[in-house]
Motif scaffolding. Structure first.
Motif, PDB file in Angstrom:
ATOM      1  N   TYR A  36      34.372  45.200  39.776  1.00 36.62           N
ATOM      2  CA  TYR A  36      35.775  44.788  39.612  1.00 36.62           C
ATOM      3  C   TYR A  36      36.374  45.486  38.396  1.00 36.62           C
ATOM      4  O   TYR A  36      37.520  45.953  38.429  1.00 36.62           O
ATOM      5  CB  TYR A  36      35.834  43.276  39.450  1.00 36.62           C
ATOM      6  CG  TYR A  36      37.201  42.661  39.679  1.00 36.62           C
ATOM      7  CD1 TYR A  36      37.848  42.817  40.896  1.00 36.62           C
ATOM      8  CD2 TYR A  36      37.810  41.904  38.689  1.00 36.62           C
ATOM      9  CE1 TYR A  36      39.086  42.233  41.112  1.00 36.62           C
ATOM     10  CE2 TYR A  36      39.046  41.318  38.901  1.00 36.62           C
ATOM     11  CZ  TYR A  36      39.682  41.479  40.119  1.00 36.62           C
ATOM     12  OH  TYR A  36      40.918  40.900  40.328  1.00 36.62           O
ATOM     13  N   LEU A  82      39.601  48.056  38.002  1.00 43.13           N
ATOM     14  CA  LEU A  82      40.644  47.834  36.988  1.00 43.13           C
ATOM     15  C   LEU A  82      40.838  49.074  36.120  1.00 43.13           C
ATOM     16  O   LEU A  82      41.968  49.479  35.834  1.00 43.13           O
ATOM     17  CB  LEU A  82      40.274  46.635  36.111  1.00 43.13           C
ATOM     18  CG  LEU A  82      40.466  45.243  36.717  1.00 43.13           C
ATOM     19  CD1 LEU A  82      39.779  44.205  35.851  1.00 43.13           C
ATOM     20  CD2 LEU A  82      41.937  44.914  36.846  1.00 43.13           C
ATOM     21  N   LEU A 136      36.535  48.090  44.328  1.00 46.00           N
ATOM     22  CA  LEU A 136      36.957  46.919  45.094  1.00 46.00           C
ATOM     23  C   LEU A 136      35.978  46.590  46.220  1.00 46.00           C
ATOM     24  O   LEU A 136      35.668  45.424  46.468  1.00 46.00           O
ATOM     25  CB  LEU A 136      38.358  47.147  45.669  1.00 46.00           C
ATOM     26  CG  LEU A 136      39.505  47.127  44.660  1.00 46.00           C
ATOM     27  CD1 LEU A 136      40.823  47.486  45.347  1.00 46.00           C
ATOM     28  CD2 LEU A 136      39.623  45.763  43.989  1.00 46.00           C
ATOM     29  N   LEU A 196      41.442  36.847  48.378  1.00 38.75           N
ATOM     30  CA  LEU A 196      40.891  38.171  48.111  1.00 38.75           C
ATOM     31  C   LEU A 196      41.186  39.120  49.271  1.00 38.75           C
ATOM     32  O   LEU A 196      41.472  40.305  49.062  1.00 38.75           O
ATOM     33  CB  LEU A 196      39.383  38.062  47.875  1.00 38.75           C
ATOM     34  CG  LEU A 196      38.643  39.351  47.534  1.00 38.75           C
ATOM     35  CD1 LEU A 196      39.282  40.065  46.353  1.00 38.75           C
ATOM     36  CD2 LEU A 196      37.171  39.069  47.263  1.00 38.75           C
ATOM     37  N   LEU A 209      44.564  40.296  48.799  1.00 38.93           N
ATOM     38  CA  LEU A 209      44.600  41.273  47.714  1.00 38.93           C
ATOM     39  C   LEU A 209      44.178  42.655  48.213  1.00 38.93           C
ATOM     40  O   LEU A 209      44.841  43.668  47.921  1.00 38.93           O
ATOM     41  CB  LEU A 209      43.660  40.813  46.592  1.00 38.93           C
ATOM     42  CG  LEU A 209      43.678  41.618  45.286  1.00 38.93           C
ATOM     43  CD1 LEU A 209      44.956  41.348  44.509  1.00 38.93           C
ATOM     44  CD2 LEU A 209      42.478  41.258  44.424  1.00 38.93           C
ATOM     45  N   SER A 265      46.395  46.203  48.725  1.00 41.40           N
ATOM     46  CA  SER A 265      45.981  47.501  48.197  1.00 41.40           C
ATOM     47  C   SER A 265      45.951  48.550  49.303  1.00 41.40           C
ATOM     48  O   SER A 265      46.274  49.716  49.087  1.00 41.40           O
ATOM     49  CB  SER A 265      44.609  47.402  47.521  1.00 41.40           C
ATOM     50  OG  SER A 265      43.602  47.131  48.467  1.00 41.40           O
ATOM     51  N   PHE A 287      49.849  45.318  41.540  1.00 39.79           N
ATOM     52  CA  PHE A 287      48.476  45.036  41.935  1.00 39.79           C
ATOM     53  C   PHE A 287      47.607  44.738  40.720  1.00 39.79           C
ATOM     54  O   PHE A 287      46.768  43.830  40.732  1.00 39.79           O
ATOM     55  CB  PHE A 287      47.924  46.243  42.710  1.00 39.79           C
ATOM     56  CG  PHE A 287      46.558  46.025  43.290  1.00 39.79           C
ATOM     57  CD1 PHE A 287      46.368  45.107  44.308  1.00 39.79           C
ATOM     58  CD2 PHE A 287      45.466  46.732  42.832  1.00 39.79           C
ATOM     59  CE1 PHE A 287      45.115  44.902  44.862  1.00 39.79           C
ATOM     60  CE2 PHE A 287      44.218  46.530  43.377  1.00 39.79           C
ATOM     61  CZ  PHE A 287      44.036  45.614  44.398  1.00 39.79           C
ATOM     62  N   LEU A 288      47.832  45.483  39.649  1.00 40.29           N
ATOM     63  CA  LEU A 288      47.069  45.281  38.416  1.00 40.29           C
ATOM     64  C   LEU A 288      47.358  43.911  37.810  1.00 40.29           C
ATOM     65  O   LEU A 288      46.441  43.205  37.371  1.00 40.29           O
ATOM     66  CB  LEU A 288      47.438  46.387  37.419  1.00 40.29           C
ATOM     67  CG  LEU A 288      46.422  46.744  36.330  1.00 40.29           C
ATOM     68  CD1 LEU A 288      45.057  47.024  36.906  1.00 40.29           C
ATOM     69  CD2 LEU A 288      46.910  47.961  35.554  1.00 40.29           C
ATOM     70  N   TRP A 292      48.395  41.329  39.519  1.00 42.53           N
ATOM     71  CA  TRP A 292      47.831  40.368  40.479  1.00 42.53           C
ATOM     72  C   TRP A 292      46.332  40.223  40.263  1.00 42.53           C
ATOM     73  O   TRP A 292      45.792  39.108  40.234  1.00 42.53           O
ATOM     74  CB  TRP A 292      48.128  40.860  41.889  1.00 42.53           C
ATOM     75  CG  TRP A 292      47.926  39.840  42.979  1.00 42.53           C
ATOM     76  CD1 TRP A 292      47.542  38.534  42.831  1.00 42.53           C
ATOM     77  CD2 TRP A 292      48.101  40.036  44.390  1.00 42.53           C
ATOM     78  NE1 TRP A 292      47.463  37.917  44.067  1.00 42.53           N
ATOM     79  CE2 TRP A 292      47.798  38.806  45.028  1.00 42.53           C
ATOM     80  CE3 TRP A 292      48.472  41.128  45.170  1.00 42.53           C
ATOM     81  CZ2 TRP A 292      47.861  38.653  46.409  1.00 42.53           C
ATOM     82  CZ3 TRP A 292      48.530  40.967  46.543  1.00 42.53           C
ATOM     83  CH2 TRP A 292      48.243  39.756  47.154  1.00 42.53           C
ATOM     84  N   MET A 293      45.645  41.337  40.080  1.00 41.81           N
ATOM     85  CA  MET A 293      44.209  41.300  39.811  1.00 41.81           C
ATOM     86  C   MET A 293      43.931  40.545  38.520  1.00 41.81           C
ATOM     87  O   MET A 293      42.993  39.751  38.424  1.00 41.81           O
ATOM     88  CB  MET A 293      43.655  42.720  39.719  1.00 41.81           C
ATOM     89  CG  MET A 293      43.621  43.467  41.049  1.00 41.81           C
ATOM     90  SD  MET A 293      43.151  45.203  40.842  1.00 41.81           S
ATOM     91  CE  MET A 293      41.381  45.040  40.572  1.00 41.81           C
TER      92      MET A 293
END
Length: 374
Positions: A42, A46, A86, A185, A188, A192, A226-227, A229-230
């Motif tokens: 993960y 990132l 991911l 997930l 998510l 992406s 997305f970043l 959200w992660m």
């Protein structure tokens, strides 16, 4: 003036997102509480996104003669690190005890190839110039981006397949998905994948000589969102990362054996247990515990429910819970109970699950159903 403000605003957002990504990756890598193989991957995802986001800021902010401009030549712009991170995050999250197989080790190759391309790009910057340099830059960009996008399309799709299998496993084995479901997930990863598809469109335009800055701005904005959200799931939703033990072997096989002559007997016992002992009232009821009461294997019980009831275990148990709730909602004995109280009495572990399943089975909300019978 307005353009300067907009540029400054988006630069600040890029910086904030990129720095957040680096900080969160550091937490996942170096905090003992988060120490796990899945979290290390993960962190890789990132870092991959953060580098791209911050690179965009530096590319437009630094002049060619700025001493800091040499930062742009670091071979760290590795697109394939994102989908690889991911995918293996999903893989080791739901199957933490299973080691990498031979084909999974192969997925380090795209990172190695992109790193080699980055080195070639840096070398060409110092050794060639003019039209040769322009052609070389385009060639290296096309090669690196193609590897990254193809890797993303395959691995993100594969991650969604794995999450769907995990969801099927839950529905076949558990009557409550609270704290177990990984739909968040899956959403998510699906988000992406949408970003990647937009990126592929922009990349194809670039190959054909029609570079569209708007497409890449949309991709950049998508990566930023997305970043964030992660980061939200790392900071606020970490308990959701705790999943139940799972393996592909836990899923019922399509080509299952024929039911035995005692099937009708076990099916009758199952219905009797559910009605008389009201086992559905236990929110933690699962396939294994119910099979133990019937003294048969969990796989056999799953097969009985699938074929005799034409439902999975989750649907089978929650059908009883909804019926129990319907009775309580129209029973004067439960007038003093709240909707949540009735849900809990019927075996549901959360009000949101109760509301969604009740409406699915009856076409009405619990409160509307109750009013209709008053």
């Amino acid at each position: 003036m307005e353009g300067d403000f907009t540029y400054g605003f988006f630069t600040a957002i890029n910086l904030l997102a990129g720095l957040q990504g680096f900080i969160l990756a550091g937490i996942l890598l170096f905090k003992k509480r988060f120490a796990s193989t899945s979290n290390r991957f993960y962190a890789l995802a990132l870092l991959g996104i953060s580098v791209i986001v911050l690179y965009d800021v530096l590319y437009y902010a630094l002049e060619a003669d700025d001493p800091w401009s040499y930062v742009l030549y670091l071979p760290v712009y590795i697109r394939s690190s994102i989908p690889i991170g991911l995918y293996f995050f999903v893989r080791f999250l739901i199957e933490p005890k299973r080691a990498m197989n031979s084909w999974e080790r192969f997925w380090w190759v795209p990172i190695a190839l992109e790193f080699a391309i980055e080195i070639c790009f840096i070398v060409s910057e110092f050794l060639v110039s003019g039209e040769v340099l322009v052609r070389a830059e385009k060639l290296w960009r096309i090669a690196g981006e193609t590897i990254g996008l193809l890797t993303a399309l395959f691995l993100l799709g594969l991650a969604i397949v794995k999450l769907n299998r995990y969801q099927k496993f839950l529905l076949e084995n558990y009557s409550s998905l609270t704290g177990k479901s990984l739909k968040w997930l899956r959403n998510l990863i699906a988000a992406s994948l949408i970003i990647v598809i937009v990126w592929v469109y922009g990349h194809l335009q670039f190959i054909l000589g029609y570079e569209d800055e708007l497409i890449y701005e949309l991709v950049s904005l998508g990566l930023i969102l997305f970043l964030f959200w992660m980061g939200y799931f790392v900071i606020l939703q970490y308990p959701l990362f705790q999943v139940v033990p799972y393996s592909n072997k836990s899923l019922p096989k399509e080509s299952s054996k024929k039911l035995s002559p005692k099937t009708e007997q076990y099916h009758g016992q199952l219905l009797q247990l559910m009605k008389e002992q009201q086992l559905f009232a236990d929110p933690e009821l699962n396939l294994a515990s119910l099979a133990e009461k019937l003294q048969i294997s969990a796989g056999y019980l799953s097969q009985i429910i699938n074929e005799k009831e034409e439902k999975n275990f989750f649907e089978f148990v929650n059908g009883y819970r909804v019926n129990a709730a319907k009775e309580k909602l129209t029973d004067n004995t439960y007038d003093q109970y709240s909707i949540l109280g009735i849900a809990l009495e019927s075996g549901f572990s959360s009000k949101s699950t109760f509301n969604s399943l009740f409406k699915k089975y009856t076409g009405q909300t619990p409160s509307a159903y109750k009013k209709a019978f008053q």
